[in-house]
Structure formats: structure tokens, C-alpha cells
Design an enzyme around this catalytic site. Structure first.
Site, PDB file in Angstrom:
ATOM      1  N   CYS A   2      -6.783  -6.126   6.561  1.00  0.00           N
ATOM      2  CA  CYS A   2      -8.091  -6.492   6.661  1.00  0.00           C
ATOM      3  C   CYS A   2      -9.203  -5.144   7.028  1.00  0.00           C
ATOM      4  O   CYS A   2      -8.758  -4.598   8.203  1.00  0.00           O
ATOM      5  CB  CYS A   2      -8.505  -7.606   7.390  1.00  0.00           C
ATOM      6  SG  CYS A   2      -7.644  -9.192   6.899  1.00  0.00           S
ATOM      7  N   ARG A  27      -6.367  -1.365   3.680  1.00  0.00           N
ATOM      8  CA  ARG A  27      -5.985  -2.150   4.759  1.00  0.00           C
ATOM      9  C   ARG A  27      -5.795  -3.568   4.177  1.00  0.00           C
ATOM     10  O   ARG A  27      -5.238  -4.507   4.833  1.00  0.00           O
ATOM     11  CB  ARG A  27      -7.283  -2.119   5.913  1.00  0.00           C
ATOM     12  CG  ARG A  27      -7.584  -0.850   6.142  1.00  0.00           C
ATOM     13  CD  ARG A  27      -8.741  -1.052   7.113  1.00  0.00           C
ATOM     14  NE  ARG A  27      -8.246  -1.928   8.550  1.00  0.00           N
ATOM     15  CZ  ARG A  27      -7.804  -1.041   9.432  1.00  0.00           C
ATOM     16  NH1 ARG A  27      -7.490  -0.117   9.538  1.00  0.00           N
ATOM     17  NH2 ARG A  27      -7.759  -1.997  10.396  1.00  0.00           N
ATOM     18  N   TRP A  72      -6.178  -8.880   3.832  1.00  0.00           N
ATOM     19  CA  TRP A  72      -5.026  -9.146   3.505  1.00  0.00           C
ATOM     20  C   TRP A  72      -4.611 -10.267   4.250  1.00  0.00           C
ATOM     21  O   TRP A  72      -4.635 -10.630   5.334  1.00  0.00           O
ATOM     22  CB  TRP A  72      -4.292  -7.938   4.230  1.00  0.00           C
ATOM     23  CG  TRP A  72      -2.616  -7.968   3.970  1.00  0.00           C
ATOM     24  CD1 TRP A  72      -2.031  -7.372   2.965  1.00  0.00           C
ATOM     25  CD2 TRP A  72      -1.743  -8.491   4.888  1.00  0.00           C
ATOM     26  NE1 TRP A  72      -0.574  -7.761   3.104  1.00  0.00           N
ATOM     27  CE2 TRP A  72      -0.432  -8.473   4.303  1.00  0.00           C
ATOM     28  CE3 TRP A  72      -1.740  -9.510   5.985  1.00  0.00           C
ATOM     29  CZ2 TRP A  72       0.796  -9.001   4.845  1.00  0.00           C
ATOM     30  CZ3 TRP A  72      -0.684 -10.116   6.686  1.00  0.00           C
ATOM     31  CH2 TRP A  72       0.584  -9.772   6.100  1.00  0.00           C
ATOM     32  N   ASN A  98     -11.002  -9.314  11.319  1.00  0.00           N
ATOM     33  CA  ASN A  98      -9.692  -8.914  11.311  1.00  0.00           C
ATOM     34  C   ASN A  98      -9.014  -9.271  12.659  1.00  0.00           C
ATOM     35  O   ASN A  98      -9.287  -8.930  13.714  1.00  0.00           O
ATOM     36  CB  ASN A  98      -9.752  -7.387  11.062  1.00  0.00           C
ATOM     37  CG  ASN A  98      -8.391  -6.607  11.163  1.00  0.00           C
ATOM     38  OD1 ASN A  98      -7.440  -7.247  10.798  1.00  0.00           O
ATOM     39  ND2 ASN A  98      -8.453  -5.426  11.288  1.00  0.00           N
ATOM     40  N   GLY A  99      -7.756  -9.997  12.384  1.00  0.00           N
ATOM     41  CA  GLY A  99      -6.884 -10.515  13.353  1.00  0.00           C
ATOM     42  C   GLY A  99      -6.385 -11.846  13.323  1.00  0.00           C
ATOM     43  O   GLY A  99      -6.485 -12.279  12.128  1.00  0.00           O
ATOM     44  N   GLU A 453      15.301   5.044   4.648  1.00  0.00           N
ATOM     45  CA  GLU A 453      13.957   5.376   4.288  1.00  0.00           C
ATOM     46  C   GLU A 453      13.831   5.571   2.745  1.00  0.00           C
ATOM     47  O   GLU A 453      12.747   4.885   2.240  1.00  0.00           O
ATOM     48  CB  GLU A 453      13.280   6.644   4.713  1.00  0.00           C
ATOM     49  CG  GLU A 453      12.077   7.141   4.602  1.00  0.00           C
ATOM     50  CD  GLU A 453      10.796   6.256   4.703  1.00  0.00           C
ATOM     51  OE1 GLU A 453      11.268   5.155   5.300  1.00  0.00           O
ATOM     52  OE2 GLU A 453       9.632   6.457   4.020  1.00  0.00           O
ATOM     53  N   LYS A 457      11.440   2.838   0.491  1.00  0.00           N
ATOM     54  CA  LYS A 457      10.435   3.323  -0.422  1.00  0.00           C
ATOM     55  C   LYS A 457      10.525   2.583  -1.757  1.00  0.00           C
ATOM     56  O   LYS A 457       9.653   2.101  -2.242  1.00  0.00           O
ATOM     57  CB  LYS A 457      10.337   4.846  -0.454  1.00  0.00           C
ATOM     58  CG  LYS A 457       9.610   5.825  -0.581  1.00  0.00           C
ATOM     59  CD  LYS A 457       8.560   6.059   0.731  1.00  0.00           C
ATOM     60  CE  LYS A 457       8.208   4.754   1.603  1.00  0.00           C
ATOM     61  NZ  LYS A 457       7.876   4.948   3.096  1.00  0.00           N
ATOM     62  N   GLU A 460       9.714  -1.214  -1.592  1.00  0.00           N
ATOM     63  CA  GLU A 460       8.183  -1.306  -1.434  1.00  0.00           C
ATOM     64  C   GLU A 460       7.424  -1.204  -2.495  1.00  0.00           C
ATOM     65  O   GLU A 460       6.446  -2.108  -2.814  1.00  0.00           O
ATOM     66  CB  GLU A 460       7.847  -0.207  -0.332  1.00  0.00           C
ATOM     67  CG  GLU A 460       6.628  -0.517   0.329  1.00  0.00           C
ATOM     68  CD  GLU A 460       6.371   0.499   1.219  1.00  0.00           C
ATOM     69  OE1 GLU A 460       7.031   1.772   1.596  1.00  0.00           O
ATOM     70  OE2 GLU A 460       5.422   0.418   2.313  1.00  0.00           O
ATOM     71  N   HIS A 476      33.698  -1.816   4.326  1.00  0.00           N
ATOM     72  CA  HIS A 476      33.655  -2.889   5.334  1.00  0.00           C
ATOM     73  C   HIS A 476      33.113  -4.162   4.679  1.00  0.00           C
ATOM     74  O   HIS A 476      32.612  -5.057   5.601  1.00  0.00           O
ATOM     75  CB  HIS A 476      33.331  -2.599   6.682  1.00  0.00           C
ATOM     76  CG  HIS A 476      34.142  -1.328   7.404  1.00  0.00           C
ATOM     77  ND1 HIS A 476      35.300  -1.729   7.933  1.00  0.00           N
ATOM     78  CD2 HIS A 476      33.786   0.010   7.429  1.00  0.00           C
ATOM     79  CE1 HIS A 476      35.824  -0.659   8.420  1.00  0.00           C
ATOM     80  NE2 HIS A 476      35.068   0.447   7.977  1.00  0.00           N
ATOM     81  N   LYS A 569      -1.636  -1.731   4.419  1.00  0.00           N
ATOM     82  CA  LYS A 569      -1.117  -0.057   5.132  1.00  0.00           C
ATOM     83  C   LYS A 569      -1.084  -0.364   6.545  1.00  0.00           C
ATOM     84  O   LYS A 569      -0.053  -0.015   7.357  1.00  0.00           O
ATOM     85  CB  LYS A 569      -2.408   0.814   4.956  1.00  0.00           C
ATOM     86  CG  LYS A 569      -2.018   2.275   5.527  1.00  0.00           C
ATOM     87  CD  LYS A 569      -1.027   3.089   4.705  1.00  0.00           C
ATOM     88  CE  LYS A 569      -0.755   4.427   5.258  1.00  0.00           C
ATOM     89  NZ  LYS A 569       0.564   4.683   4.800  1.00  0.00           N
TER      90      LYS A 569
HETATM   91  C1  AGP Z   1       5.868   2.482   4.912  1.00  0.00           C
HETATM   92  O1  AGP Z   1       6.090   3.026   3.606  1.00  0.00           O
HETATM   93  C2  AGP Z   1       5.538   1.267   5.286  1.00  0.00           C
HETATM   94  N1  AGP Z   1       4.217   0.887   4.409  1.00  0.00           N
HETATM   95  C3  AGP Z   1       5.507   0.636   6.466  1.00  0.00           C
HETATM   96  O2  AGP Z   1       7.114   0.316   6.934  1.00  0.00           O
HETATM   97  C4  AGP Z   1       5.118   1.415   7.841  1.00  0.00           C
HETATM   98  O3  AGP Z   1       5.583   2.602   7.868  1.00  0.00           O
HETATM   99  C5  AGP Z   1       5.047   0.506   9.105  1.00  0.00           C
HETATM  100  O4  AGP Z   1       4.282  -0.821   8.630  1.00  0.00           O
HETATM  101  C6  AGP Z   1       4.461   1.051  10.236  1.00  0.00           C
HETATM  102  O5  AGP Z   1       3.091   1.587  10.249  1.00  0.00           O
HETATM  103  P1  AGP Z   1       2.576   2.679  11.249  1.00  0.00           P
HETATM  104  O6  AGP Z   1       3.327   3.723  11.270  1.00  0.00           O
HETATM  105  O7  AGP Z   1       1.216   2.495  10.984  1.00  0.00           O
HETATM  106  O8  AGP Z   1       2.830   1.923  12.575  1.00  0.00           O
END
Ligand code: AGP
Length: 574
Positions: A2, A27, A72, A98-99, A453, A457, A460, A476, A569
Site C-alpha cells: 500500500c 507497493r 495491496w 497502510n498497515g 534464489e 525468481k 514469483e 533422499h 514490493k
Molecule cells: C524478492 O524477489 C521478493 N519480492 C521478496 O522475497 C523480498 O526479497 C522480500 O519480501 C524481502 O524484502 P526486503 O528485502 O525489502 O526486506
């Protein structure tokens, strides 16, 4: 999560607010709305979807005061009714928030209102405000005492009074040309002002007669010092069709900038941490957790016990704290609720805390007071790419600084930065991989972290079900899933684990699984060759084609990589 933008003055507030919301769209992009004053009436316009939908509705509106929000969803689905701003019952007050109001159910019952227009906690909050006595400022201050949870709010009433309040979620306010603007991210203010104010927890502001007045939780006036706006270097930005692509391509430049900023050692010498710490623990979420894992590898290499923790796990665990340890909180945004909760907890226990963030005035920086900045520049795409590389790089440089080997490695690092390869992935390979139903990523040690990672990616932004596994663990259990519908993408950059990983790939092939090996070594497997650099720097090289892989599959499937569904984000809720 948000974004808030509010504006008042001798200006076109609705236009400025919608422009601000467009910048804040990263956001949250479920829905958006504005509240504004027209002919002495308080009005609201909302639209589901991207800000441009709202923009169409408000393009001809002119108002000197407006509050806006990009959402969001937390409480309640994505509908126009649930979009902010929310009116109070009488429609005399509108709020953007926001919150999360954690006790909203209990508050809702007490409010005894028969008809609710939305399913949100914010509508409860704005009605709570309306029921209080006094001026709008007094109302928000007393209502906030009853609220458990976090908030950054902008509230506008039908008389044009505009007030702000903040607890945990970010909120900044600044004088701009001909008026005043409040925002969730100072990036919006870039180019509009030189100075801004950060609202602290349980602080409030009233905007009156072109002035900003600040108050504490008891309604007592407080004097705040302004802060200098950080100059956002837009020149270095590479403009591609999507933010994600530009951001991957920026990696080389931002690594160079980061190195330049750390080269003289000043930034390291300014932070406070135990001399030769007995332990270094890193705490983070998502992609930042993966860079924390790489960081822990670097610290172990220089002989310091180190461990990376997922913030949401650490918080409720029984970890044994060490007064002689350093706790590093890694976060691109510096806003992530779980990471912040851990930092607060450890700060209260008087542990030595350090924030590693990409956002100069972030809440996490304020809590830790001890900061190592990354110099990745603004990262807009939800999928973190350049910020990840920058975090890994700073952690590597920090390990060199602690071990006293910074100077010794200078030439090696400079050579690396000159030659840094942005290895893309061939279209045919992308086409081939995207046909598989199951995509696994494997690796050992640092390559396993890159695998984690890479898989994050991919899922996501492509919504393909994928996961990463330490290659030795395949047999395993996970090997049971391998068949002709599977591809295993292996990352291999370390001599010591090479042979074992190759055997794991043979096991995959024997089960009719396909294989792609991302490596700097010679091999007979189908492979993507990456250049060789010192092993510690290889995670920075091998992640790039994996980021490109996710991006290209996403584009091929017709999705927008910058705005993956269900995600935002900054994750400011736990
Ligand atoms: C990354 O591609 C993601 N969008 C997510 O995992 C992100 O890294 C995570 O929410 C942490 O965010 P930050 O680095 O702003 O704390």
C-alpha cells in the site's frame, strides 16, 4: 504494501496525488483511489486495477487538497468497495491507510454500526476516528490509542482539514512548491523538494495554513528536524520495456558504484560492531534471506561462526543470543515487517544490530541506527534482482574488511568489476525449459543458495511450480519426482563440489529427467557457460542468467514481470 500520497496547497492536488500514486504503484496495484474536496464537499473516486484506471476517472478534477492510496489487499478482496479512501459512516471523514488494525473485529463490534461499506480494517479505523471528540487531530490521536497494529494514515474531512498519523508503517511529509505533500516513500518527493520530515512511531501531523505541525501521542507539539533528500541518480538507469529487465542490466554499474563507495573503508569504519565479532547472524526474508545465506558463507570463510535466519522464524524461535555477536538485518526496502520485528526485539535486548538496506531513511535503519547501505538505486520491480546482487557484494566486502584483507583483494575485485558479465540465456533454451511441467534447481553450498534464489525468481513471476534443493539431498526423496516431464537446472561454480554434483545429474538423466548445467567448468552436460572468477564472486555471476531465465519465461507466457499477482514490493505486514 500500500502506498499513500496526500497533498494540499495552491496546486492541482488530485493530479499530483495520482502522479505520486503511479510512482508508489510498486507497493500495491490491486486498486487505487483519491478523496478530494470539491465545492466544499468531500468526495471519493476509486478504481480496481492499475492506477491508470483511476487516472481516467479523475483526469478532469481540480482540487487543492487530496489524499490517495494504491492498495495491496490485506482485509477484504480486490473490489472498489474495499479500495481506499474509506469514508466514515457520515461521509464527513475519509481515510487512506497502510498497515493493519489487528483488533479491528473487536473495535467493529463496539462501534455498533449496522451497515458497513467494505470488509476492511480501515473502515473500522475511520469510524473510530469519527466517534472521538475534538478536532480531527485530537480524534486521530485518541482513536489511535485504541488501535492495536500498524498504521500510516492520511485523513481528510469535509472542511478540508488534513492530518497524518504513523505507527510502524512509513510516512514522510515535505514542503513542496506551492504546498505540502505526504508520502509512503521519499522517492515520490525526488525533484519536488530538497528536505523532508520523517514521522516517527506514534507521531501525528496537522497541515494548516501552508505549515506542518507535529505532535506526539499525547497531542503535545513537537519540533522535528528536516532531513536532506537523497539524490536519486536517474542517469544511470537503463530504460528497457520492464523495470525488471532494466534492473538486471543495471547490476554491473551498481556493483561498481557500491565498490566506489566502500573502497576507502570509511563506511565500514563508521559502523559500531564488536571488534572481531564472536558470531555474525543475519536475519531477513525472501530474496534478502538468500543474500543473508551467502553472507553467512563469507563470514564462515573468514573464521567467524555465522548463521542466516528467516525473520518470521527467528522471531518466534528460541535462539540463544550472544552479546558479542553482530546481528545484520538485510532488507532492500528496510520496511519488511518480520525483519523489523526481529530488529526491534534484538535492539530491546541490547544486541549489536546493523541494517543492510537499500533505502536510506528506512524504518529499519532508524531502529538499528547502524547502517551499511547498498547502492543499488531505486528497485521498482517486485522481483528483486540488482538489490540482491548488491547485498551479496556488500556482505562480501564486509567480510574482507573484518578479516583485514580488503586491500589484498583490491586488484581482483577491480578486474572482476571491469569484466563483470551479464550472461543472458538463449531463446531456444528458454523455449525448451518453459515446456517442462516441473523445474528444479540444484547446487551445493553457495550454488545451492543461488539455486534457492533462482527458483524463487522463477515462481514469483512465472507462476511455475518450482523448488530448489541441495543436490546431495535429491536422492533422499525428491528424485521420486524426476521423470521426462522434469528439468533439473544445476548451478556449479566450485571445484570442490563439482564431481559430486555431476554424479547427481547422472542420477537425474538415468530417470529420464532433462538437465541444464550453469557452470564455468568444462562439461558434457547440456550447459550454459559462464566465465570464471574467484569462487567467492561466482554467486554474483551465476545468478544473472537465472534472473534472465525467469524474466524471459515470464515474457513468453505474457505476464508482466514487474507486477506479479498476489505480491507487493514491501511486505509491511507479518
Ligand atoms: C524478492 O524477489 C521478493 N519480492 C521478496 O522475497 C523480498 O526479497 C522480500 O519480501 C524481502 O524484502 P526486503 O528485502 O525489502 O526486506
Amino acid at each position: 504494501m500500500c502506498g499513500i500520497c496526500a497533498c494540499t496547497g495552491n496546486l492541482n492536488a488530485v493530479k499530483l496525488v495520482t502522479e505520486g500514486l503511479k510512482i508508489l504503484e510498486y507497493r500495491g496495484y490491486d486498486s487505487a483511489g483519491v478523496a478530494y474536496i470539491e465545492n466544499e464537499n468531500l468526495k471519493v473516486e476509486k478504481a480496481v486495477g492499475e492506477i491508470c484506471n483511476l487516472e481516467k476517472k479523475v483526469e478532469n478534477l481540480v482540487s487543492f487538497t487530496a489524499i490517495g492510496h494504491t492498495r495491496w489487499a490485506t482485509h477484504g478482496g480486490v473490489t472498489e468497495n474495499n479500495a481506499h479512501p474509506h469514508f466514515s459512516f457520515s461521509k464527513n471523514i475519509a481515510m487512506v491507510h497502510n498497515g493493519i488494525v489487528e483488533n479491528y473485529k473487536e473495535l467493529k463490534e463496539k462501534l455498533e454500526i449496522d451497515t458497513w461499506r467494505s470488509q476492511t480494517d480501515t473502515e473500522v479505523f475511520v469510524n473510530l476516528v469519527e466517534k472521538e471528540n475534538g478536532t480531527l487531530l485530537e480524534k486521530i490521536i485518541s482513536a489511535s490509542r485504541k488501535v492495536i497494529g500498524s498504521f500510516a494514515v492520511a485523513i481528510l474531512d469535509e472542511k478540508g482539514n488534513l492530518v497524518l498519523g504513523k505507527r510502524e508503517s512509513p510516512l514522510y511529509v515535505a514542503k513542496i512548491k506551492n504546498g505540502i505533500m505526504a508520502v509512503s516513500d521519499t522517492y515520490v518527493l525526488s525533484g519536488l523538494t530538497e528536505n523532508f520530515y520523517t514521522l516517527g512511531d506514534n507521531e501525528f501531523a496537522e497541515i494548516k495554513n501552508d505549515e506542518i505541525y507535529f505532535y506526539d501521542k499525547n497531542g503535545k507539539k513537537i519540533i522535528k528536524n528536516s532531513e536532506k533528500m537523497q539524490k536519486f541518480d536517474k542517469k544511470s538507469t537503463i530504460f528497457e520495456k520492464t523495470h525488471m529487465k532494466s534492473e538486471i542490466l543495471e547490476t554491473k554499474n551498481i556493483l561498481k558504484t557500491t565498490y566506489k563507495n566502500y573502497q576507502d573503508g570509511n563506511l565500514f569504519s563508521q559502523i559500531i560492531f564488536p571488534n572481531r565479532p564472536k558470531e555474525i547472524n543475519l536475519i531477513a526474508c525472501g530474496t534478502a534471506y538468500h543474500s543473508a545465506l551467502q553472507g553467512a558463507e563469507y563470514f564462515k570463510k573468514i573464521g567467524i561462526p555465522s548463521h542466516a535466519y528467516i525473520a518470521s522464524e527467528f522471531r518466534y524461535g528460541n535462539e540463544i543470543l550472544n552479546k558479542n555477536a553482530l546481528y545484520i538485518f538485510v532488507s532492500q526496502s528496510g520496511e519488511t515487517a518480520d525483519t523489523i520485528a526481529c530488529a526491534k526485539m534484538l535492539k530491546e535486548k541490547k544486541m549489536c544490530c546493523l541494517a543492510l538496506t537499500n533505502t536510506p531513511n528506512s524504518y529499519l535503519n532508524q531502529i538499528c541506527g547502524n547502517v551499511l547501505p547498498t547502492f543499488a538505486g531505486k528497485e521498482i520491480a517486485v522481483a528483486s534482482t540488482k538489490a540482491y546482487s548488491c547485498q551479496v557484494f556488500v556482505l562480501y566486502l564486509f567480510s574482507l574488511y573484518i578479516s583485514g584483507k580488503f586491500q589484498e583483494k583490491e586488484k581482483e575485485i577491480e578486474n572482476f568489476l571491469v569484466k563483470f558479465p551479464l550472461v543472458d540465456i538463449d531463446k531456444n533454451v528458454v523455449d525448451k525449459i518453459s515446456k517442462f511441467e516441473k523445474i528444479f534447481f540444484i547446487g551445493r553450498r553457495q550454488d545451492y543458495i543461488t539455486a534457492l534464489e533462482s527458483s524463487l525468481k522463477l515462481k514469483e513471476i512465472t507462476y511455475i511450480n518450482s523448488f530448489a534443493i541441495a543436490s546431495g539431498e535429491l536422492k533422499h526423496g525428491t528424485l521420486a519426482l524426476i521423470d521426462e516431464k522434469s528439468i533439473v537446472i544445476a548451478i556449479c561454480t566450485e571445484e570442490k563440489t563439482k564431481e559430486k554434483l555431476f554424479s547427481n545429474l547422472e542420477e537425474v538423466k538415468a530417470r529420464n529427467g532433462s538437465v541444464l548445467l550453469v557452470t564455468n567448468f568444462e562439461t558434457n552436460f547440456d550447459n550454459l557457460k559462464i566465465p570464471t572468477f574467484p569462487p567467492s564472486l561466482m554467486p554474483l555471476v551465476s545468478i544473472i542468467p537465472m534472473q534472465f531465465l525467469a524474466l524471459h519465461i515470464c515474457e513468453k507466457l505474457g505476464y508482466n514481470p514487474d507486477k506479479p499477482k498476489n505480491l507487493a514490493k514491501s511486505v509491511t505486514v507479518e
